[in-house]
Design an enzyme around this catalytic site. Structure first.
Site, short mmCIF file in Angstrom:
data_model
loop_
_atom_site.label_atom_id
_atom_site.label_comp_id
_atom_site.label_asym_id
_atom_site.label_seq_id
_atom_site.Cartn_x
_atom_site.Cartn_y
_atom_site.Cartn_z
N ARG A 216 0.85 -1.20 0.00
CA ARG A 216 0.00 0.00 0.00
C ARG A 216 0.88 1.25 0.00
O ARG A 216 0.61 2.21 -0.71
CB ARG A 216 -0.91 0.01 1.23
N PHE A 234 -11.41 -4.37 -6.19
CA PHE A 234 -11.38 -5.26 -5.02
C PHE A 234 -10.92 -4.43 -3.81
O PHE A 234 -9.88 -4.68 -3.20
CB PHE A 234 -10.48 -6.47 -5.24
N ASP A 256 -16.19 -3.16 -5.23
CA ASP A 256 -16.20 -4.41 -4.45
C ASP A 256 -17.59 -5.03 -4.57
O ASP A 256 -18.57 -4.34 -4.83
CB ASP A 256 -15.86 -4.16 -2.97
N SER A 257 -17.65 -6.34 -4.39
CA SER A 257 -18.93 -7.04 -4.51
C SER A 257 -19.67 -7.12 -3.17
O SER A 257 -20.74 -7.71 -3.10
CB SER A 257 -18.72 -8.45 -5.07
N ALA A 286 -16.48 -7.09 -10.33
CA ALA A 286 -15.41 -6.30 -10.93
C ALA A 286 -15.29 -6.54 -12.44
O ALA A 286 -15.11 -5.60 -13.21
CB ALA A 286 -14.08 -6.64 -10.25
N ASP A 306 -6.48 -6.17 -6.80
CA ASP A 306 -6.11 -7.01 -5.66
C ASP A 306 -7.23 -8.03 -5.42
O ASP A 306 -7.93 -7.98 -4.41
CB ASP A 306 -5.90 -6.13 -4.42
N CYS A 346 -3.02 -13.58 -4.81
CA CYS A 346 -2.73 -14.20 -3.51
C CYS A 346 -2.95 -15.70 -3.57
O CYS A 346 -3.08 -16.36 -2.54
CB CYS A 346 -3.56 -13.56 -2.40
N1 SAH Z 1 -7.36 -4.52 -1.59
C1 SAH Z 1 -7.98 -4.87 -0.34
C2 SAH Z 1 -8.15 -6.37 -0.17
C3 SAH Z 1 -8.96 -7.04 -1.24
S1 SAH Z 1 -9.58 -8.59 -0.77
C4 SAH Z 1 -7.20 -4.26 0.80
O1 SAH Z 1 -6.16 -3.64 0.57
O2 SAH Z 1 -7.62 -4.39 1.94
C5 SAH Z 1 -10.61 -9.00 -2.09
C6 SAH Z 1 -11.93 -8.25 -2.13
O3 SAH Z 1 -12.57 -8.61 -3.35
C7 SAH Z 1 -12.94 -8.57 -1.04
O4 SAH Z 1 -13.30 -7.38 -0.40
C8 SAH Z 1 -14.14 -9.18 -1.76
O5 SAH Z 1 -15.39 -8.73 -1.23
C9 SAH Z 1 -13.97 -8.63 -3.16
N2 SAH Z 1 -14.51 -9.44 -4.27
C10 SAH Z 1 -14.50 -10.78 -4.41
N3 SAH Z 1 -15.01 -11.12 -5.62
C11 SAH Z 1 -15.31 -9.99 -6.26
C12 SAH Z 1 -15.85 -9.67 -7.55
N4 SAH Z 1 -16.13 -10.64 -8.42
N5 SAH Z 1 -16.03 -8.39 -7.87
C13 SAH Z 1 -15.72 -7.40 -7.00
N6 SAH Z 1 -15.22 -7.62 -5.77
C14 SAH Z 1 -15.01 -8.90 -5.40
#
Ligand code: SAH
Length: 403
Positions: A216, A234, A256-257, A286, A306, A346
């Site tokens: 970050r 995300f 985010d979803s 997304a 992410d 990840c």
């Molecule tokens: N970048 C964040 C962590 C991301 S974790 C940080 O720095 O804290 C991944 C995230 O993706 C989660 O919040 C989850 O709700 C979201 N997610 C999972 N599938 C998704 C999709 N298809 N579209 C959008 N968001 C999604």
């Protein structure tokens, strides 16, 4: 102080002792020639080579593919309170050497990579959150919580053992207070001097993606984001967005979803910078939103990708690779010339090398030249054990697209 006794012996197939000798902490079921003794899941066993040589002491789970996880390679090392305390203390000492001056939330114990297989402990201010991922740790968790309390003097210790990997160990999900007093909800933590509200009992993982702390700061450094239009895909609770807002970013579009996390993201961003009239918080998938942006010709200066883990098993790998490629291809289409892409995976099963190849193939299809400015990885409080490459799971690339 009682020393736990081993209740069985696992004899390895000829030639299968090599990884154990190289200090890899897992013994797979396929490596076991035969086992003796009447042991219960979580019991201690001795691992020996086919010719009867002592190799290691481990805890066992007869129902798991990972049949045993090694605690010690020293025949003279007893497994007792003193052993666990030494391992916890070692993990503690390592964190004291890290740059955590302006950070009150980080990983204290990173399981196998800290010599404590199956145990994750994260610190959030005065509270600790434990994830017990195996039978061996689950059985000892009350005692481990007491030892953790003695090592760190927290106000309370929560359990968040709701990770899906527990099912592979035959364990149900379990959450609750293990020791001390419950934390406030939400709890305000500091990360590199930025404030975040964290939901310890309901958030993802143990509440926050602590593994991205260093990234970050790198990705959202003022020189990358000041005055720039940012797409934070995300977003979760706004990890990257908070740094960007604090460093003078232009409009930030968060996707985010999950609605709950976006609400928390907005609160976190507004705490970092009061006036943010042009930021967006978009709830949805997304992939669909990015396609929509592409169709409508939207452009950004910085795109952060992410995503959650796409590859959960070897069987998923091809589908996961396609997902990463699509995502990166879309992101590359949305970037202005000279723009930055910070892209992550990840999935432990996707190596850094494979990930780079996936991003390469996305760049070829998007028709863009891409320079890697910096490879990225998990923060050092999530150490990678050299003898256990599986502990390296988070990889990323900070890229610049051609003009
Ligand atoms: N970048 C964040 C962590 C991301 S974790 C940080 O720095 O804290 C991944 C995230 O993706 C989660 O919040 C989850 O709700 C979201 N997610 C999972 N599938 C998704 C999709 N298809 N579209 C959008 N968001 C999604």
């Amino acid at each position: 102080m009682t020393t736990e006794l081993t209740t069985g012996v696992l004899t390895l197939k000829p030639g299968r002792e090599k990884p154990v000798l190289n200090r890899h902490p897992w013994v797979f079921s396929g490596a076991v020639h035969h086992s003796d003794g009447r042991y219960q899941p979580g019991d201690l066993v001795t691992i020996v080579s086919k010719d009867g040589r002592f190799l290691a002491t481990a805890y066992v789970n007869p129902h798991s593919q990972i049949r045993a996880r090694i605690l010690s390679w020293d025949a003279n090392e007893a497994i007792n309170d003193d052993f666990w305390q030494r391992r916890l203390h070692r993990a503690h000492r390592m964190r004291q050497e890290l740059d955590l001056d302006q950070t009150t939330a980080y990983r204290l114990v990173n399981a196998e990579a800290d010599g404590l297989p199956g145990l994750i402990v994260d610190r959030y201010n005065d509270y600790l959150v434990m994830q017990c991922l195996t039978q061996g740790i689950d059985r000892r968790k009350k005692r481990l919580a007491e030892l953790l309390a003695a090592e760190w003097q927290p106000a309370g210790i929560l359990e968040r053992s709701d990770a899906s990997v527990r099912a592979k160990e035959g364990l149900p999900e379990e959450n609750g207070l293990l020791w001390g007093t419950p934390p406030p909800d939400p709890l305000l933590i500091q990360e590199n001097g930025h404030t975040f509200a964290v939901d310890l009992s309901g958030g993802h993982k143990t509440g926050f993606y602590l593994d991205q702390r260093v990234n970050r700061a790198i990705v959202c450094a003022p020189r990358h984001v000041a005055g720039k239009e940012i797409l934070n895909v995300f977003a979760y609770t706004g990890g990257f967005a908070v740094y960007a807002a604090a460093h003078g970013a232009g409009p930030i579009t968060n996707i985010d979803s999950s609605l709950d996390v976006l609400e928390l993201a907005e609160q976190n961003v507004l705490r970092a910078a009061a006036e943010r009239p042009s930021d967006e918080y978009l709830l949805g998938d997304a992939f669909m939103i990015l396609r929509d942006f592409r169709d409508n010709g939207r452009q950004f200066d910085v795109v952060i990708l992410d995503p959650p883990k796409f590859a959960h098993s070897q069987r998923d790998l091809e589908r996961a690779a396609r997902g990463y490629k699509d995502l990166n291809w879309l992101a590359l289409r949305l970037l202005r010339p000279g723009g930055l892409l910070a892209t992550f995976s990840c999935s432990g099963l996707v190596s850094a090398d494979l990930f780079q190849k996936i991003v390469f193939s996305a760049a070829v299809d998007a028709g863009r030249d891409v320079q890697i400015l910096q490879p990225l990885a998990q923060a050092p409080d999530h150490p990678v054990l050299l003898s256990f490459p599986e502990s390296a799971y988070l990889k990323g690339l900070l890229c610049r697209v051609g003009e």
